[in-house]
Design a protein around this motif. Structure first.
Motif, PDB file in Angstrom:
ATOM      1  N   LEU A 728       0.749  -1.185  -0.095  1.00  0.00           N
ATOM      2  CA  LEU A 728      -0.071   0.072   0.028  1.00  0.00           C
ATOM      3  C   LEU A 728       0.860   1.220  -0.024  1.00  0.00           C
ATOM      4  CD1 LEU A 728      -2.015  -2.260   1.395  1.00  0.00           C
ATOM      5  CD2 LEU A 728      -3.279  -0.169   1.845  1.00  0.00           C
ATOM      6  N   GLU A 729       0.518   2.300  -0.421  1.00  0.00           N
ATOM      7  CA  GLU A 729       0.945   3.579  -0.471  1.00  0.00           C
ATOM      8  C   GLU A 729      -0.019   4.780   0.144  1.00  0.00           C
ATOM      9  OE1 GLU A 729       3.541   6.546  -0.915  1.00  0.00           O
ATOM     10  OE2 GLU A 729       4.053   4.677  -1.905  1.00  0.00           O
ATOM     11  N   PHE A 730       0.806   5.399   0.955  1.00  0.00           N
ATOM     12  CA  PHE A 730       0.187   6.302   2.183  1.00  0.00           C
ATOM     13  C   PHE A 730       0.515   8.004   1.701  1.00  0.00           C
ATOM     14  CE2 PHE A 730      -0.038   2.601   4.485  1.00  0.00           C
ATOM     15  CZ  PHE A 730      -1.410   2.254   4.325  1.00  0.00           C
ATOM     16  N   SER A 731       1.221   8.085   0.461  1.00  0.00           N
ATOM     17  CA  SER A 731       1.651   9.452   0.294  1.00  0.00           C
ATOM     18  C   SER A 731       0.481  10.300  -0.170  1.00  0.00           C
ATOM     19  CB  SER A 731       2.710   9.514  -0.928  1.00  0.00           C
ATOM     20  OG  SER A 731       2.128   8.857  -2.168  1.00  0.00           O
ATOM     21  N   ALA A 732      -0.726   9.832  -0.457  1.00  0.00           N
ATOM     22  CA  ALA A 732      -1.846  10.555  -0.830  1.00  0.00           C
ATOM     23  C   ALA A 732      -3.107  10.071  -0.272  1.00  0.00           C
ATOM     24  CB  ALA A 732      -1.862  10.616  -2.321  1.00  0.00           C
ATOM     25  N   THR A 733      -3.353  10.320   1.025  1.00  0.00           N
ATOM     26  CA  THR A 733      -4.399  10.002   1.701  1.00  0.00           C
ATOM     27  C   THR A 733      -5.735  11.027   1.739  1.00  0.00           C
ATOM     28  OG1 THR A 733      -3.538  10.590   3.932  1.00  0.00           O
ATOM     29  CG2 THR A 733      -3.254   8.422   3.197  1.00  0.00           C
ATOM     30  N   ILE A 734      -5.121  12.110   1.671  1.00  0.00           N
ATOM     31  CA  ILE A 734      -6.111  13.378   1.391  1.00  0.00           C
ATOM     32  C   ILE A 734      -5.822  14.109   0.262  1.00  0.00           C
ATOM     33  CG2 ILE A 734      -6.852  15.444   2.604  1.00  0.00           C
ATOM     34  CD1 ILE A 734      -5.601  14.736   5.003  1.00  0.00           C
ATOM     35  N   ILE A 735      -6.981  13.853  -0.721  1.00  0.00           N
ATOM     36  CA  ILE A 735      -6.954  14.844  -1.909  1.00  0.00           C
ATOM     37  C   ILE A 735      -7.669  16.134  -1.615  1.00  0.00           C
ATOM     38  CG2 ILE A 735      -7.520  14.480  -4.349  1.00  0.00           C
ATOM     39  CD1 ILE A 735      -5.451  12.470  -3.411  1.00  0.00           C
ATOM     40  N   THR A 812       2.112  18.859   0.196  1.00  0.00           N
ATOM     41  CA  THR A 812       2.570  19.895   1.309  1.00  0.00           C
ATOM     42  C   THR A 812       2.465  19.488   2.757  1.00  0.00           C
ATOM     43  OG1 THR A 812      -0.089  20.465   1.397  1.00  0.00           O
ATOM     44  CG2 THR A 812       1.512  21.768  -0.032  1.00  0.00           C
ATOM     45  N   VAL A 813       1.574  18.341   2.940  1.00  0.00           N
ATOM     46  CA  VAL A 813       1.545  17.930   4.251  1.00  0.00           C
ATOM     47  C   VAL A 813       2.401  16.419   4.412  1.00  0.00           C
ATOM     48  CG1 VAL A 813       0.201  17.190   6.243  1.00  0.00           C
ATOM     49  CG2 VAL A 813      -0.594  18.924   4.421  1.00  0.00           C
ATOM     50  N   GLU A 814       3.506  16.683   5.400  1.00  0.00           N
ATOM     51  CA  GLU A 814       4.396  15.279   5.546  1.00  0.00           C
ATOM     52  C   GLU A 814       3.743  14.263   6.410  1.00  0.00           C
ATOM     53  OE1 GLU A 814       7.238  14.672   3.935  1.00  0.00           O
ATOM     54  OE2 GLU A 814       7.108  16.273   2.724  1.00  0.00           O
ATOM     55  N   LYS A 815       3.842  13.082   5.999  1.00  0.00           N
ATOM     56  CA  LYS A 815       3.695  12.066   6.958  1.00  0.00           C
ATOM     57  C   LYS A 815       4.668  12.001   8.087  1.00  0.00           C
ATOM     58  CE  LYS A 815       4.344   7.529   6.370  1.00  0.00           C
ATOM     59  NZ  LYS A 815       4.298   6.247   5.643  1.00  0.00           N
ATOM     60  N   SER A 816       4.084  11.967   9.245  1.00  0.00           N
ATOM     61  CA  SER A 816       5.099  12.059  10.479  1.00  0.00           C
ATOM     62  C   SER A 816       5.196  10.521  10.997  1.00  0.00           C
ATOM     63  CB  SER A 816       4.556  12.811  11.671  1.00  0.00           C
ATOM     64  OG  SER A 816       5.299  12.994  12.814  1.00  0.00           O
ATOM     65  N   GLY A 817       6.290   9.590  10.532  1.00  0.00           N
ATOM     66  CA  GLY A 817       6.352   8.460  10.706  1.00  0.00           C
ATOM     67  C   GLY A 817       6.608   7.936  11.928  1.00  0.00           C
ATOM     68  N   LYS A 818       7.430   8.981  12.764  1.00  0.00           N
ATOM     69  CA  LYS A 818       7.929   8.354  14.034  1.00  0.00           C
ATOM     70  C   LYS A 818       7.328   9.356  15.031  1.00  0.00           C
ATOM     71  CE  LYS A 818      11.286   5.551  12.820  1.00  0.00           C
ATOM     72  NZ  LYS A 818      11.362   3.991  13.593  1.00  0.00           N
ATOM     73  N   THR A 819       6.288   9.860  14.888  1.00  0.00           N
ATOM     74  CA  THR A 819       5.423  10.488  15.962  1.00  0.00           C
ATOM     75  C   THR A 819       5.234   9.778  17.295  1.00  0.00           C
ATOM     76  OG1 THR A 819       3.454  10.092  14.932  1.00  0.00           O
ATOM     77  CG2 THR A 819       4.327  12.045  14.556  1.00  0.00           C
ATOM     78  N   ASN A 820       5.286  10.339  18.351  1.00  0.00           N
ATOM     79  CA  ASN A 820       4.928   9.694  19.475  1.00  0.00           C
ATOM     80  C   ASN A 820       3.761   8.840  19.347  1.00  0.00           C
ATOM     81  OD1 ASN A 820       3.624   9.544  22.409  1.00  0.00           O
ATOM     82  ND2 ASN A 820       5.659   9.629  22.846  1.00  0.00           N
ATOM     83  N   LYS A 821       3.386   7.626  20.163  1.00  0.00           N
ATOM     84  CA  LYS A 821       2.295   6.766  19.592  1.00  0.00           C
ATOM     85  C   LYS A 821       1.541   6.905  20.873  1.00  0.00           C
ATOM     86  CE  LYS A 821       4.948   3.904  16.657  1.00  0.00           C
ATOM     87  NZ  LYS A 821       6.171   4.284  17.517  1.00  0.00           N
ATOM     88  N   MET A 822       1.970   7.341  21.976  1.00  0.00           N
ATOM     89  CA  MET A 822       1.240   7.242  23.149  1.00  0.00           C
ATOM     90  C   MET A 822      -0.185   8.133  23.116  1.00  0.00           C
ATOM     91  SD  MET A 822       4.077   6.762  26.143  1.00  0.00           S
ATOM     92  CE  MET A 822       2.900   6.382  27.351  1.00  0.00           C
ATOM     93  N   ALA A 823      -0.936   7.821  23.764  1.00  0.00           N
ATOM     94  CA  ALA A 823      -2.336   8.562  23.917  1.00  0.00           C
ATOM     95  C   ALA A 823      -1.837   9.996  24.337  1.00  0.00           C
ATOM     96  CB  ALA A 823      -3.234   8.197  24.946  1.00  0.00           C
ATOM     97  N   THR A 824      -2.305  11.075  23.342  1.00  0.00           N
ATOM     98  CA  THR A 824      -1.839  12.415  23.553  1.00  0.00           C
ATOM     99  C   THR A 824      -2.450  13.166  24.593  1.00  0.00           C
ATOM    100  OG1 THR A 824      -3.441  12.893  21.545  1.00  0.00           O
ATOM    101  CG2 THR A 824      -1.354  12.493  21.176  1.00  0.00           C
ATOM    102  N   THR A 825      -2.043  14.119  24.641  1.00  0.00           N
ATOM    103  CA  THR A 825      -1.720  15.323  25.545  1.00  0.00           C
ATOM    104  C   THR A 825      -2.835  15.962  26.460  1.00  0.00           C
ATOM    105  OG1 THR A 825      -1.823  16.495  23.475  1.00  0.00           O
ATOM    106  CG2 THR A 825       0.632  16.126  24.295  1.00  0.00           C
ATOM    107  N   ILE A 826      -2.704  16.988  26.961  1.00  0.00           N
ATOM    108  CA  ILE A 826      -3.514  17.557  28.075  1.00  0.00           C
ATOM    109  C   ILE A 826      -4.063  19.049  27.469  1.00  0.00           C
ATOM    110  CG2 ILE A 826      -2.705  16.184  29.950  1.00  0.00           C
ATOM    111  CD1 ILE A 826      -1.317  18.981  30.835  1.00  0.00           C
ATOM    112  N   THR A 827      -4.888  19.643  28.035  1.00  0.00           N
ATOM    113  CA  THR A 827      -6.019  20.269  28.768  1.00  0.00           C
ATOM    114  C   THR A 827      -5.871  21.764  28.655  1.00  0.00           C
ATOM    115  OG1 THR A 827      -4.567  20.022  30.666  1.00  0.00           O
ATOM    116  CG2 THR A 827      -6.304  18.407  30.499  1.00  0.00           C
ATOM    117  N   GLU A 828      -5.359  22.376  29.535  1.00  0.00           N
ATOM    118  CA  GLU A 828      -5.708  23.731  29.659  1.00  0.00           C
ATOM    119  C   GLU A 828      -4.634  24.776  28.760  1.00  0.00           C
ATOM    120  OE1 GLU A 828      -5.182  25.361  33.579  1.00  0.00           O
ATOM    121  OE2 GLU A 828      -3.083  24.957  33.606  1.00  0.00           O
ATOM    122  N   SER A 829      -5.133  25.938  28.456  1.00  0.00           N
ATOM    123  CA  SER A 829      -4.246  26.901  27.659  1.00  0.00           C
ATOM    124  C   SER A 829      -3.362  27.420  28.667  1.00  0.00           C
ATOM    125  CB  SER A 829      -4.886  28.019  27.001  1.00  0.00           C
ATOM    126  OG  SER A 829      -5.856  27.584  26.139  1.00  0.00           O
TER     127      SER A 829
END
Length: 858
Positions: A728-735, A812-829
């Motif tokens: 499979l190729e994932f270079s164009a998942t959003i047209i 224009t939008v790069e795939k982030s192949g090594k992003t942190n995979k743990m459940a993301t972040t928090i809360t307040e500004s």
């Protein structure tokens, strides 16, 4: 020596398979020989029956002999783990694989730390670093250096048994069991060489910097983690920014748990991962410092029995150049929060400092004030969460033969061996879009017994499996099949599950007439199925138990007892619904499946939608009449019931390069399907007219207007017999840009409207439109590109041949192949223009630009 053939149990060991080992009394410093015979390919198992303890928390192996295809798994498991299972691939166990460097806890390998392979000459160890009441922390050591951390779930420390499995001999190990290991390995977060990092990140001693040292451009994020959590003497860490290219994001700093919590806690105060990102539009901050800290209760921290690594409310705060810029009360998990640093392109050099300000000087009074100001609100939030999480036996509609024990964490259900028949338990709170998933942990299940899980209404019979009654949907353990309304046909065959597994049911799509259930096994998707129910009050979690002479015990986490369903990534092939035994090569995005005599399918976990509107495969194998290529398909979750009698309502839209269609593509081509939504006011899960377009090398070849089914079209790839791989190729998942003009849309919709009228006339005359119009030219080229050919018969117009070629103009939008995979972040500004990231909704994560790419299609 002790030789195990089949299943054997010695006084100190449990062993199965072709393992030869020293069955002797263990003394300090003693190395025990463990060998696997040559040509032994199956999983061979050895477990030391004396548990790890705080005094003896460590064991390790010296790797003497290992072939290129051998596999060693070292870990910790209870005495009930099946002898053909790997530690880590069983509930409440952990394990680390030599051949991949992956480490698992209760089937999950997702975490900040990914591990690395080990082999001949290496010494590999497993160390429990914290013994908790509900879960403990484990660190894996390669040649004395930490390489990964994981939670070990379960509070019964007597079940922490050193466990190994061996495959593909010959293998020769020297084992030092806990009683033999002399002392406990020592490492320090002050020693930067002990920090866990990817192999492409180097620590330069002379400059005191972590630096990305890879040959390719850094396209994602690289994670560096402390071997110890913040606690005791070091309650704060800082990162000195050594590189920050203008207009690019700087490095990120985080606090993370040892690994994700399973299942995810229901409270918003209990997070896996807290992260602070610098804005990309700030001026260069080279030389500046950013950091995280934890602050403990002023009332508790000075008590003699205070445990800084215990589960407790703490104040987590962010510092910039030693000024506190943001903070929030959080529930620290057992084992504590680990410092984490993330590098990216343009911010690939940092210095980590844990010694200058381990307890920020001058801020203690301010932090005490903030803690006291927020503690009552935090306690109220926990109290409200506990009330929302509450399950009473009166909330269960169940057979009286099923014993229910309800705790703060889960609901244990037990059906005794002598209770005949099927017994149903149903939770009377319906699944809703914000709380749409429930989970079963299977503690006792004989192969002759059975479990079913699914969704049904309040009138569901008390002696049926969900799915084997109309309307309901379900999945059963014994045959592994998915049923809905007593049918079990579909593109995906399902998969059996058993003791030691976690299985879940999620209402993945909520549509007006038919919704979609997604079933998961060990937090990976298995298959989808329709639930033909329009009354949302009838979306009740339903479980069926059948003992058949053996006790059945499960722990159920109803939807109000956890945060929600696992989130899958459409650009990660391991998150697709795959046939059992499939193997994924992430370097090439290729799936390898087992030999099969009938066509088999792989399916995306989610349907196409406005944030994920295109998928494609690459034709990598030569194909012809005797060896057809894979087919790319847009498919419903399961076949529509009843079958539609319209050419505009389909449950299977396929392109398969066979016969005449084989001339449209060649080896090396990219072939895919995309969707264009016509009415932006409708939710993408609802039935609606859409334009489906076939792409070859990112160029639109053919289009067709159809009614999208409820729940949407799922990307599906069908592999014919004798074809065991697909890429499979994932270079164009959003047209985002395409040549379909508003004039094209008007013409296509007008033609579809005329077809609807013709179908209506056929139905009024007593005919079947899907039969009578089957020969019509329903596929066509774009009207704006059809000047050369207008009257080619058949579904595949010859004019399509004239519109191939072209290239992607923009990614224009790069795939982030090594992003942190743990459940993301928090809360307040936070203040001063900086912010804490918020958790995005599941719907937005499906179209997250960080995990996919946009492109222009010509």
């Amino acid at each position: 020596m002790f030789l195990a053939n089949g299943q054997a149990t010695a006084s100190k060991f449990r062993c199965a398979g072709d393992i030869i080992f020293d069955d002797v009394d263990i003394t300090p410093g003693q190395i025990c020989n463990v060998q696997l015979k040559p040509f032994s390919e199956t999983c061979n198992f050895l477990q030391y029956l004396k548990p790890l303890t705080p005094e003896k928390p460590y064991f390790f192996a010296q790797i003497r002999t290992l072939t290129h295809h051998s596999k060693i798994t070292l870990g910790i498991a209870g005495p009930d783990i099946a002898s053909d299972s790997h530690p880590g691939n069983w509930l409440n166990s952990v394990g680390y694989h030599s051949d991949t460097g992956r480490c698992y806890t209760s089937h999950q390998c997702v975490a900040n730390t990914e591990g690395e392979k080990f082999g001949i000459g290496d010494v590999f160890g497993v160390l429990v670093t914290y013994f908790g009441e509900k879960k403990s922390t484990v660190i894996f050591l390669k040649n004395g250096s930490p390489v990964a951390t994981r939670f070990l779930f379960g509070g019964d420390h007597s079940r922490y048994l050193p466990t190994i499995s061996l495959e593909n001999g010959p293998i020769d190990l020297g084992l030092m069991w806990p009683e033999a290991a002399m002392g406990v390995p020592k490492y320090s977060e002050k020693n930067m060489l002990h920090w866990i990092r990817p192999m492409t990140v180097k620590y330069e001693v002379m400059t005191n910097m972590f630096v990305y040292d890879g040959e390719e451009k850094l396209s994602g994020e690289l994670i560096i983690q402390s071997p110890h959590p913040l606690a005791g003497d070091i309650q704060h860490f800082e990162v000195i920014i050594q590189e920050m290219i203008p207009n690019c994001p700087g490095p990120s700093v985080s606090l993370a748990t040892c690994s994700p919590m399973i299942p995810s806690p229901s409270s918003t105060l209990a997070q896996d991962y807290l992260r602070f990102d610098l804005d990309s539009n700030v001026d260069s901050m080279v030389g500046h410092k950013i950091g995280w800290g934890v602050h403990y209760s002023p009332e508790l921290r000075n008590r003699p029995d205070f445990n800084p690594k215990g589960e407790q409310l703490v104040y987590c705060y962010i510092t910039a150049n030693m000024e506190i810029i943001a903070g929030q009360m959080m529930m620290q998990p057992e084992g504590g929060f680990y410092p984490v640093v993330l590098l990216r392109d343009g911010a690939s050099k940092v210095t980590i400092d844990v010694e200058s300000n381990p307890r920020p000087i001058g801020h203690n009074q301010l932090l005490d004030e903030r803690f006291k100001a927020e503690i009552n609100q935090a306690r109220r939030a926990l109290h409200n969460d506990l009330a929302n999480r509450e399950v009473k036996e009166s909330m269960l509609r169940k057979s009286q033969d099923v014993e229910a024990t309800i705790t703060d964490q889960f609901c244990r259900l037990r059906l005794a061996a002598d209770r005949p028949g099927i017994h149903v338990v149903q939770f009377n709170k319906p699944l809703i879009e914000d709380s749409n998933f429930f989970l079963l942990c299977i503690r006792a299940l004989h192969e002759d017994s059975g479990i079913g899980l699914g969704v049904a209404g309040k009138d569901f019979p008390a002696n049926k499996y969900p799915g084997k009654y109309r309307p309901s949907v379900g999945w059963t353990s014994r045959d592994g099949k998915l049923y809905r309304n007593m049918r079990h046909d579909g593109n995906l065959s399902g998969e059996r599950f058993q003791e030691g597994d976690m299985v879940g049911c999620e209402m993945e799509a909520f549509a007006t007439e038919m919704s979609v259930a997604l079933f998961t096994k060990n937090m990976r998707p298995v298959a989808t199925a329709y639930y033909t129910q329009s009354n949302r009050a009838e979306f009740l979690p339903t479980v069926a138990l059948c003992a058949n002479g053996h006790d059945v015990v499960i722990e159920v986490y109803w939807q109000n007892m956890m945060r929600g369903a696992p989130i899958f990534s459409v650009v990660n092939l391991e998150h697709w619904c795959l046939p059992p035994g499939s193997v994924v090569d992430h370097s090439t995005n290729t799936v390898y499946v087992k030999d099969h005599s009938a066509p088999i399918s792989i399916q995306a976990p989610y349907s196409l939608h406005k944030g994920y509107n295109h998928f494609e495969i690459r034709l990598t194998k030569a194909f012809g009449p005797d060896c057809p290529p894979p087919a790319v398909v847009l498919s419903t979750a399961t076949p529509l019931d009843p079958p539609p009698n319209s050419c505009l309502k389909l449950d299977f839209l396929r392109f398969w390069a066979v016969n005449e269609a084989s001339t449209l593509v060649q080896v090396g081509d990219l072939v895919g399907w995309g969707l264009l939504y016509i009415d932006n006011t409708l939710h993408h899960d609802e039935e609606q007219l859409v334009i489906c377009y076939l792409t070859v090398n990112h160029k639109i070849l053919l289009v067709r207007v159809v009614y999208q089914p409820p729940g949407g079209f799922y990307p599906l790839v069908v592999l014919p017999p004798d074809l065991n791989e697909v890429t499979l190729e994932f270079s164009a998942t959003i047209i985002k840009q395409h040549p379909i003009t508003s004039s094209d849309v008007d013409i296509l919709v007008r033609e579809a409207t005329a077809l609807m009228q013709k179908e209506k006339e056929i139905i009024q005359a007593g005919g079947d439109p899907s039969t009578e119009l089957a020969g019509a030219a329903l596929f066509r080229s774009l009207p704006s590109a059809e000047a050369m050919n207008h009257d080619v018969p058949g579904d595949m117009p010859e004019s399509a041949m004239h519109h191939r070629g072209g290239t992607v103009k923009d990614k224009t939008v790069e795939k982030s192949g090594k992003t942190n995979k743990m459940a993301t972040t928090i809360t307040e500004s936070s203040t001063k223009g900086k912010k804490l990231k918020r958790v995005p909704s599941k719907k937005s994560l499906r179209g997250d630009s960080k995990s996919s790419r946009s492109c222009v299609v010509l």
